[in-house]
Design a protein around this motif. Sequence first.
Motif, PDB file in Angstrom:
ATOM      1  N   GLY A   1      -6.346   7.906  -3.185  1.00 16.86           N
ATOM      2  CA  GLY A   1      -6.003   6.769  -2.047  1.00 16.86           C
ATOM      3  C   GLY A   1      -6.911   6.437  -1.306  1.00 16.86           C
ATOM      4  N   LEU A   2      -6.810   5.976   0.031  1.00 13.67           N
ATOM      5  CA  LEU A   2      -7.876   5.457   0.679  1.00 13.67           C
ATOM      6  C   LEU A   2      -8.764   6.556   1.397  1.00 13.67           C
ATOM      7  CD1 LEU A   2      -5.911   2.947   3.020  1.00 13.67           C
ATOM      8  CD2 LEU A   2      -7.449   2.362   1.140  1.00 13.67           C
ATOM      9  N   HIS A   3      -8.450   7.801   1.000  1.00 15.59           N
ATOM     10  CA  HIS A   3      -8.932   8.711   1.662  1.00 15.59           C
ATOM     11  C   HIS A   3     -10.090   9.636   0.895  1.00 15.59           C
ATOM     12  CE1 HIS A   3      -5.930   7.380   4.605  1.00 15.59           C
ATOM     13  NE2 HIS A   3      -4.975   8.299   4.156  1.00 15.59           N
ATOM     14  N   PHE A   4     -10.944   9.019   0.568  1.00 22.46           N
ATOM     15  CA  PHE A   4     -11.736   9.853  -0.353  1.00 22.46           C
ATOM     16  C   PHE A   4     -13.444   9.993   0.245  1.00 22.46           C
ATOM     17  CE2 PHE A   4     -11.956   5.261  -1.447  1.00 22.46           C
ATOM     18  CZ  PHE A   4     -13.549   4.874  -1.600  1.00 22.46           C
ATOM     19  N   TYR A   5     -13.537   9.673   1.594  1.00 22.18           N
ATOM     20  CA  TYR A   5     -14.697   9.819   2.184  1.00 22.18           C
ATOM     21  C   TYR A   5     -14.801  10.986   3.074  1.00 22.18           C
ATOM     22  CZ  TYR A   5     -15.223   4.704   1.762  1.00 22.18           C
ATOM     23  OH  TYR A   5     -15.179   3.444   1.134  1.00 22.18           O
TER      24      TYR A   5
ATOM     25  N   LEU B   1       0.730  -1.225   0.114  1.00 23.23           N
ATOM     26  CA  LEU B   1       0.099  -0.176   0.005  1.00 23.23           C
ATOM     27  C   LEU B   1       0.908   1.263   0.046  1.00 23.23           C
ATOM     28  CD1 LEU B   1      -2.527   1.590   0.294  1.00 23.23           C
ATOM     29  CD2 LEU B   1      -2.490   1.229   2.757  1.00 23.23           C
ATOM     30  N   GLU B   2       0.683   2.223  -1.003  1.00 23.27           N
ATOM     31  CA  GLU B   2       1.421   3.316  -1.054  1.00 23.27           C
ATOM     32  C   GLU B   2       0.158   4.516  -0.760  1.00 23.27           C
ATOM     33  OE1 GLU B   2       4.760   2.296  -4.300  1.00 23.27           O
ATOM     34  OE2 GLU B   2       3.390   3.391  -4.971  1.00 23.27           O
ATOM     35  N   GLU B   3       0.441   5.054   0.217  1.00 19.98           N
ATOM     36  CA  GLU B   3      -0.516   5.955   0.678  1.00 19.98           C
ATOM     37  C   GLU B   3       0.281   7.119   1.398  1.00 19.98           C
ATOM     38  OE1 GLU B   3      -3.084   8.274   1.221  1.00 19.98           O
ATOM     39  OE2 GLU B   3      -4.224   6.250   0.694  1.00 19.98           O
ATOM     40  N   PRO B   4       0.629   8.310   0.652  1.00 18.93           N
ATOM     41  CA  PRO B   4       1.387   9.279   1.113  1.00 18.93           C
ATOM     42  C   PRO B   4       1.020   9.774   2.666  1.00 18.93           C
ATOM     43  CG  PRO B   4       0.967   9.627  -1.099  1.00 18.93           C
ATOM     44  CD  PRO B   4      -0.019   8.586  -0.742  1.00 18.93           C
ATOM     45  N   TYR B   5      -0.295  10.186   2.773  1.00 23.07           N
ATOM     46  CA  TYR B   5      -0.876  10.684   4.038  1.00 23.07           C
ATOM     47  C   TYR B   5      -1.388   9.841   5.063  1.00 23.07           C
ATOM     48  CZ  TYR B   5      -0.085  14.666   0.690  1.00 23.07           C
ATOM     49  OH  TYR B   5       0.665  15.129  -0.252  1.00 23.07           O
ATOM     50  N   MET B   6      -0.692   9.856   6.124  1.00 18.51           N
ATOM     51  CA  MET B   6      -1.067   8.955   7.319  1.00 18.51           C
ATOM     52  C   MET B   6      -0.788   9.674   8.419  1.00 18.51           C
ATOM     53  SD  MET B   6      -2.733   6.076   7.403  1.00 18.51           S
ATOM     54  CE  MET B   6      -2.420   5.527   5.713  1.00 18.51           C
ATOM     55  N   THR B   7      -1.533  10.748   8.816  1.00 16.99           N
ATOM     56  CA  THR B   7      -1.253  11.620   9.771  1.00 16.99           C
ATOM     57  C   THR B   7      -2.388  11.947  10.809  1.00 16.99           C
ATOM     58  OG1 THR B   7      -1.681  13.445   8.549  1.00 16.99           O
ATOM     59  CG2 THR B   7       0.478  12.715   8.614  1.00 16.99           C
ATOM     60  N   GLN B   8      -3.601  12.003  10.163  1.00 16.90           N
ATOM     61  CA  GLN B   8      -4.942  12.186  10.895  1.00 16.90           C
ATOM     62  C   GLN B   8      -5.484  10.995  11.518  1.00 16.90           C
ATOM     63  OE1 GLN B   8      -5.545  15.582  11.253  1.00 16.90           O
ATOM     64  NE2 GLN B   8      -3.573  15.929  10.304  1.00 16.90           N
ATOM     65  N   ASN B   9      -6.476  11.158  12.454  1.00 24.10           N
ATOM     66  CA  ASN B   9      -7.215   9.844  12.950  1.00 24.10           C
ATOM     67  C   ASN B   9      -8.136   9.137  11.944  1.00 24.10           C
ATOM     68  OD1 ASN B   9      -6.219  10.261  15.469  1.00 24.10           O
ATOM     69  ND2 ASN B   9      -7.855  11.540  16.238  1.00 24.10           N
ATOM     70  N   TYR B  10      -8.759   9.963  11.046  1.00 27.18           N
ATOM     71  CA  TYR B  10      -9.388   9.187   9.990  1.00 27.18           C
ATOM     72  C   TYR B  10      -8.652   8.378   9.106  1.00 27.18           C
ATOM     73  CZ  TYR B  10      -8.612  12.907   6.419  1.00 27.18           C
ATOM     74  OH  TYR B  10      -7.770  13.486   5.530  1.00 27.18           O
ATOM     75  N   GLN B  11      -7.456   9.016   8.814  1.00 30.34           N
ATOM     76  CA  GLN B  11      -6.738   8.408   7.966  1.00 30.34           C
ATOM     77  C   GLN B  11      -6.170   6.824   8.433  1.00 30.34           C
ATOM     78  OE1 GLN B  11      -3.609  11.423   7.253  1.00 30.34           O
ATOM     79  NE2 GLN B  11      -4.872  12.098   5.636  1.00 30.34           N
ATOM     80  N   TYR B  12      -5.958   6.801   9.796  1.00 31.91           N
ATOM     81  CA  TYR B  12      -5.419   5.495  10.447  1.00 31.91           C
ATOM     82  C   TYR B  12      -6.840   4.667  10.541  1.00 31.91           C
ATOM     83  CZ  TYR B  12      -1.542   8.290  12.182  1.00 31.91           C
ATOM     84  OH  TYR B  12      -0.308   8.830  12.179  1.00 31.91           O
TER      85      TYR B  12
END
Length: 237
Positions: free
Chosen positions: A201-205, A112-123
């Motif tokens: 990435g995973l963060h489209f919600y 998984l290549e996901e540049p942004y992993m800093t916010q609670n919703y991203q985890y």
Amino acid sequence: MSSALRAKELLIRAVECDQIGRILEAQTLYQDGIAQLMGFVNGEPDENKRKGFLTRIKEYMDRADAIKARVNGKLMLGKVVSHICIEDNDIGYDYDDIFGQFMDDKTIEILLEEPYMTQNYQYQNLVRFLELTAVKCKNMKYFRLVTKEDTKNLDQQKTNIGQIKADLERRNITCCVKYEESLHDRRIYLSNGYIIKIGRGLHFYKASNPVYSIGLVNYKFRKCHKTDVDIWSNSNS
């Protein structure tokens, strides 16, 4: 354990993983084993022994480079088998709906290549993805996350990712985390031959609004940001 013995153990495991097709794990093991062996060789006073070790290191480096080329080839080649255009405020798109059908028992490794992993919703999104993996990929053995460091709160990032890593390893899934500041691609490589590319990435919600409303837990009811999803198939995988 001495660095030499540690290097030997890592490199033996690397060869084993290489031989059974677990190339992502083999790549990491080769890199770690070579680093350990280089540290040992630098302190070896015997010139002949040092030359012998350097020859072996070159052989392992060649194997690691070959695997890197294979991984990059799988990520670059293939054909699009599914295209989804998600419009702003669309609903009905959880991870299972979008790409769950492409995850199966043949998936033993995931990158998984996901540049942004800093916010609670991203985890939370990462955990949701891994929950889907636990359901769909019964034979999963290795997970690699590539992301950027959180320069504002690095300790908290490493704590959060460390908890996820520890949980995976309790489930007999080896987890490797790499930090790359130049990372910009967002994609998921499945070892069964599929590559999932999502613009966001995973963060489209979008956030559940109000918080306690339908969609808080079941993301089928979450509104989405506009993004495109392409599923690629690499027939050589």
